[in-house]
Design a protein around this motif. Sequence first.
Motif, PDB file in Angstrom:
ATOM      1  N   THR A   1       2.064  10.829  12.652  1.00  0.00           N
ATOM      2  CA  THR A   1       1.949  11.942  13.587  1.00  0.00           C
ATOM      3  C   THR A   1       1.887  13.243  12.789  1.00  0.00           C
ATOM      4  OG1 THR A   1       3.276  10.735  15.188  1.00  0.00           O
ATOM      5  CG2 THR A   1       3.045  13.101  15.543  1.00  0.00           C
ATOM      6  N   ALA A   2       0.915  14.076  13.105  1.00  0.00           N
ATOM      7  CA  ALA A   2       0.782  15.381  12.447  1.00  0.00           C
ATOM      8  C   ALA A   2       1.123  16.467  13.455  1.00  0.00           C
ATOM      9  CB  ALA A   2      -0.630  15.561  11.922  1.00  0.00           C
TER      10      ALA A   2
ATOM     11  N   SER B   1       0.825  -1.215   0.000  1.00  0.00           N
ATOM     12  CA  SER B   1       0.000   0.000   0.000  1.00  0.00           C
ATOM     13  C   SER B   1       0.855   1.260   0.000  1.00  0.00           C
ATOM     14  CB  SER B   1      -0.899   0.053   1.239  1.00  0.00           C
ATOM     15  OG  SER B   1      -1.855  -0.970   1.242  1.00  0.00           O
ATOM     16  N   VAL B   2       0.310   2.314  -0.588  1.00  0.00           N
ATOM     17  CA  VAL B   2       0.847   3.661  -0.420  1.00  0.00           C
ATOM     18  C   VAL B   2      -0.112   4.362   0.544  1.00  0.00           C
ATOM     19  CG1 VAL B   2       1.408   5.853  -1.512  1.00  0.00           C
ATOM     20  CG2 VAL B   2       1.878   3.706  -2.717  1.00  0.00           C
ATOM     21  N   LEU B   3       0.394   4.690   1.713  1.00  0.00           N
ATOM     22  CA  LEU B   3      -0.438   5.283   2.758  1.00  0.00           C
ATOM     23  C   LEU B   3      -0.457   6.799   2.635  1.00  0.00           C
ATOM     24  CD1 LEU B   3       0.764   3.231   5.853  1.00  0.00           C
ATOM     25  CD2 LEU B   3      -0.961   2.645   4.141  1.00  0.00           C
TER      26      LEU B   3
ATOM     27  N   PRO C   1       3.554  13.406   3.795  1.00  0.00           N
ATOM     28  CA  PRO C   1       2.155  13.003   3.939  1.00  0.00           C
ATOM     29  C   PRO C   1       1.841  11.612   3.386  1.00  0.00           C
ATOM     30  CG  PRO C   1       2.376  14.588   2.168  1.00  0.00           C
ATOM     31  CD  PRO C   1       3.728  14.472   2.816  1.00  0.00           C
ATOM     32  N   THR C   2       2.748  11.037   2.578  1.00  0.00           N
ATOM     33  CA  THR C   2       2.520   9.688   2.042  1.00  0.00           C
ATOM     34  C   THR C   2       3.697   8.786   2.386  1.00  0.00           C
ATOM     35  OG1 THR C   2       3.493  10.202  -0.116  1.00  0.00           O
ATOM     36  CG2 THR C   2       1.108  10.542   0.116  1.00  0.00           C
ATOM     37  N   LEU C   3       3.421   7.489   2.407  1.00  0.00           N
ATOM     38  CA  LEU C   3       4.450   6.495   2.700  1.00  0.00           C
ATOM     39  C   LEU C   3       4.176   5.252   1.865  1.00  0.00           C
ATOM     40  CD1 LEU C   3       6.867   5.579   4.476  1.00  0.00           C
ATOM     41  CD2 LEU C   3       5.182   4.713   6.113  1.00  0.00           C
ATOM     42  N   ASP C   4       5.138   4.884   1.010  1.00  0.00           N
ATOM     43  CA  ASP C   4       5.029   3.688   0.173  1.00  0.00           C
ATOM     44  C   ASP C   4       5.606   2.505   0.959  1.00  0.00           C
ATOM     45  OD1 ASP C   4       5.043   1.719  -1.773  1.00  0.00           O
ATOM     46  OD2 ASP C   4       6.109   2.929  -3.259  1.00  0.00           O
TER      47      ASP C   4
ATOM     48  N   THR D   1       2.523  19.220   9.124  1.00  0.00           N
ATOM     49  CA  THR D   1       3.613  18.378   8.646  1.00  0.00           C
ATOM     50  C   THR D   1       3.389  16.992   9.229  1.00  0.00           C
ATOM     51  OG1 THR D   1       5.032  19.060  10.472  1.00  0.00           O
ATOM     52  CG2 THR D   1       5.265  20.275   8.415  1.00  0.00           C
ATOM     53  N   PHE D   2       3.890  15.978   8.502  1.00  0.00           N
ATOM     54  CA  PHE D   2       3.596  14.602   8.876  1.00  0.00           C
ATOM     55  C   PHE D   2       4.870  13.788   9.064  1.00  0.00           C
ATOM     56  CE2 PHE D   2       0.029  16.189   6.409  1.00  0.00           C
ATOM     57  CZ  PHE D   2      -1.034  15.885   7.236  1.00  0.00           C
ATOM     58  N   GLY D   3       4.830  12.903  10.037  1.00  0.00           N
ATOM     59  CA  GLY D   3       5.904  11.955  10.267  1.00  0.00           C
ATOM     60  C   GLY D   3       5.318  10.574  10.484  1.00  0.00           C
TER      61      GLY D   3
END
Length: 71
Positions: free
Chosen positions: A67-68, A18-20, A49-52, A36-38
């Motif tokens: 975490t935002a 998934s790409v989150l 903001p996305t994570l593959d 901002t996102f981690g």
Amino acid sequence: MPTITSVSIAPDPIFSNSVLTCTATTFDADQTLSPTFGWTIGTSQFSGPTLDLEPIGLPAQTQVTCTATVE
């Protein structure tokens, strides 16, 4: 004062390829906010903001946290 009212991760359910996408609902009476996102997976940290997940090789039942933050 900047406030984050909710944070969510899509898609649901998550698969190993998934790409989150992490989204946050924010509020501030005085300004438009850009969070901002981690991401945290075990001891690994990622940003954006996305994570593959595919190149990470995520084992089943692994906890993924987004975490935002706003300033």
